[in-house]
Scaffold this motif. Structure first.
Motif, PDB file in Angstrom:
ATOM      1  N   ARG A 124     -20.517 -34.927  -3.091  1.00  0.00           N
ATOM      2  CA  ARG A 124     -21.542 -36.013  -2.498  1.00  0.00           C
ATOM      3  C   ARG A 124     -21.095 -36.320  -1.031  1.00  0.00           C
ATOM      4  O   ARG A 124     -21.749 -36.080  -0.220  1.00  0.00           O
ATOM      5  N   GLU A 136     -24.071 -36.777   0.591  1.00  0.00           N
ATOM      6  CA  GLU A 136     -25.136 -37.343  -0.153  1.00  0.00           C
ATOM      7  C   GLU A 136     -26.316 -38.296   0.560  1.00  0.00           C
ATOM      8  O   GLU A 136     -27.207 -38.345   0.035  1.00  0.00           O
ATOM      9  N   GLU A 167     -21.459 -45.633  -5.389  1.00  0.00           N
ATOM     10  CA  GLU A 167     -20.094 -44.951  -5.515  1.00  0.00           C
ATOM     11  C   GLU A 167     -18.992 -45.915  -5.809  1.00  0.00           C
ATOM     12  O   GLU A 167     -17.835 -45.158  -5.824  1.00  0.00           O
ATOM     13  N   MET A 227     -16.199 -36.281  -6.214  1.00  0.00           N
ATOM     14  CA  MET A 227     -16.472 -37.249  -4.970  1.00  0.00           C
ATOM     15  C   MET A 227     -17.867 -36.630  -4.250  1.00  0.00           C
ATOM     16  O   MET A 227     -18.056 -35.595  -4.189  1.00  0.00           O
TER      17      MET A 227
END
Lengths: 205, 204
Positions: free
Chosen positions: B14, B18, B166, B204
């Motif tokens: 990501r 992302e 996140e 991640m």
């Protein structure tokens, strides 16, 4: 900061589209409510000759009076950036508003005529067909919002229609239409809309 | 933009890809989501591609044959294409301000993470992030409480959602209720919900 007053009966009905727009925008305004004419004719009788067309709602914006509920609402939508972002989107928003107004006006007619059989038929045929067309439109626009993949007055007015039909008929006209149902829920959870709906006066219409 | 041929090239992570994927998802833009193995898994593909990139870095965005680098330049471009960059010059600046605040947090966190600075990371999580979120909460309050900029959904809201989603410890949101409400509302947008539920799961 404009000075804003909205004058109508103590009803949702034809002023609620404006009240929802004003709520969304966070604009302070005077929410002037007259006693419903069937409860007491006197306040409306006194005000009526002072209105441009013998009707309410009226919007007073910095001293300028605007009448006709949809002209007022469209004006507010433009002021608050919800009318559509270009000429084509504005037409697409207006198209949705007009479809909803056709449905609403048909229902109001049947309501005031106390035509319960007509109201039932209206829900089963006209409304079902109309909602199906709106669901298709929403799908064709990407499924998130009615116009331009961006929140607009079209979404707020659809929320108004579904919410008000629920209050007037105790039926969820969006029950068979998942994308509309989802959109209506998302509009309902916008903080200012939620706060207004939770706190506005409860009225029959 | 619906007719544009779009390819996003990044690692199968990501991270810095992302924000672009969230924008493309929100906009309903069809694109090729090209993912390279992270270098710690297998550096071969990246070693081959690297010299062909403008700055030896990813992500790169290929939009109708034009290559754009720098994740935030790509993001701002996509935001403009899909109409959520801000509706006036001032709103665009207000959006950029929020993006930059979030990027400062991301870059600081990434620095500390890759330096394996546990003390620094702890301070970042317990002091820096709550302080910044408090400032962002004040900002959203001053804007009417519904959205970060112009009382209207923008890239600022989407980027803030991406950042908050996140965070390993979401309890920090309890102190910032308007931001919490905003991130929940962004999460509920159909295209965001669909993307988040269907995207590849990565560390991640």
């Amino acid at each position: 900061m404009p000075t804003v007053k909205l004058t109508y009966f103590n009803l949702r009905a034809r002023a609620e589209p404006c009240r929802l727009l004003l709520a969304y925008s966070g604009t302070q305004y005077e929410d002037e409510r007259l006693t419903a004419p069937w409860d007491d004719m006197a306040p409306w009788t006194a005000l009526k000759p002072k209105t441009p067309w013998g009707q309410i709602p009226m919007l007073t914006w910095d001293g300028e009076v605007i009448a006709q509920s949809m002209a007022c609402a469209r004006f507010l939508a433009r002021e608050f950036g919800l009318a559509g972002r270009n000429s084509m989107e504005m037409a697409q928003v207006d198209e949705i508003i007009d479809v909803i107004q056709d449905l609403l006006n048909a229902y109001y007619s049947l309501y005031h005529a106390k035509d319960t059989a007509g109201q039932q038929k209206h829900l089963e045929t006209t409304v079902a067909t109309g909602m199906g067309q709106l669901e298709k439109k929403l799908e064709s626009r990407g499924g998130q919002f009615m116009v331009g993949n961006a929140f607009s007055w079209a979404d707020l007015h659809l929320f108004f229609y579904v919410n008000d039909m629920q209050l007037m008929t105790n039926k969820a006209v969006d029950a068979a239409f998942p994308k509309i149902q989802n959109l209506v829920q998302r509009v309902a959870s916008i903080p200012n809309i939620k706060a207004w709906v939770d706190s506005r006066p409860a009225t029959a219409l | 933009h619906k007719m544009a041929s779009v390819k996003l090239t990044y690692f199968n992570l990501r991270a810095r890809g992302e924000p672009l994927r969230l924008l493309l998802a929100y906009g309903g833009v069809k694109y090729e989501d090209e993912r390279l193995s992270p270098v710690w898994v297998d550096p071969t593909a990246w070693n081959e591609l690297k010299p062909q990139t403008p700055y030896g870095q990813l992500p790169v965005l290929n939009w109708d044959g034009t290559v754009i680098s720098q994740s935030m330049a790509c993001a701002r471009f996509i935001a403009k294409e899909i109409g959520i960059a801000g509706r006036t010059n001032l709103e665009r600046a207000q959006v950029d301000e929020i993006i930059d605040v979030i990027q400062d947090l991301i870059n600081k966190g990434a620095s500390l993470y890759f330096a394996k600075d546990d003390e620094g990371l702890k301070n970042h999580m317990t002091v820096t992030i709550p302080t910044s979120l408090g400032q962002l909460e004040k900002r959203i309050e001053s804007r009417g409480g519904q959205f970060m900029v112009g009382n209207s959904f923008s890239f600022a809201d989407l980027h803030l959602y991406g950042y908050v989603s996140e965070l390993p410890d979401k309890s920090v949101l309890d102190g910032v209720p308007k931001i919490k409400s905003l991130t929940e509302r962004v999460a509920n947008l159909p295209n965001i919900k669909t993307w988040v539920e269907s995207r590849p799961v990565t560390d991640m």
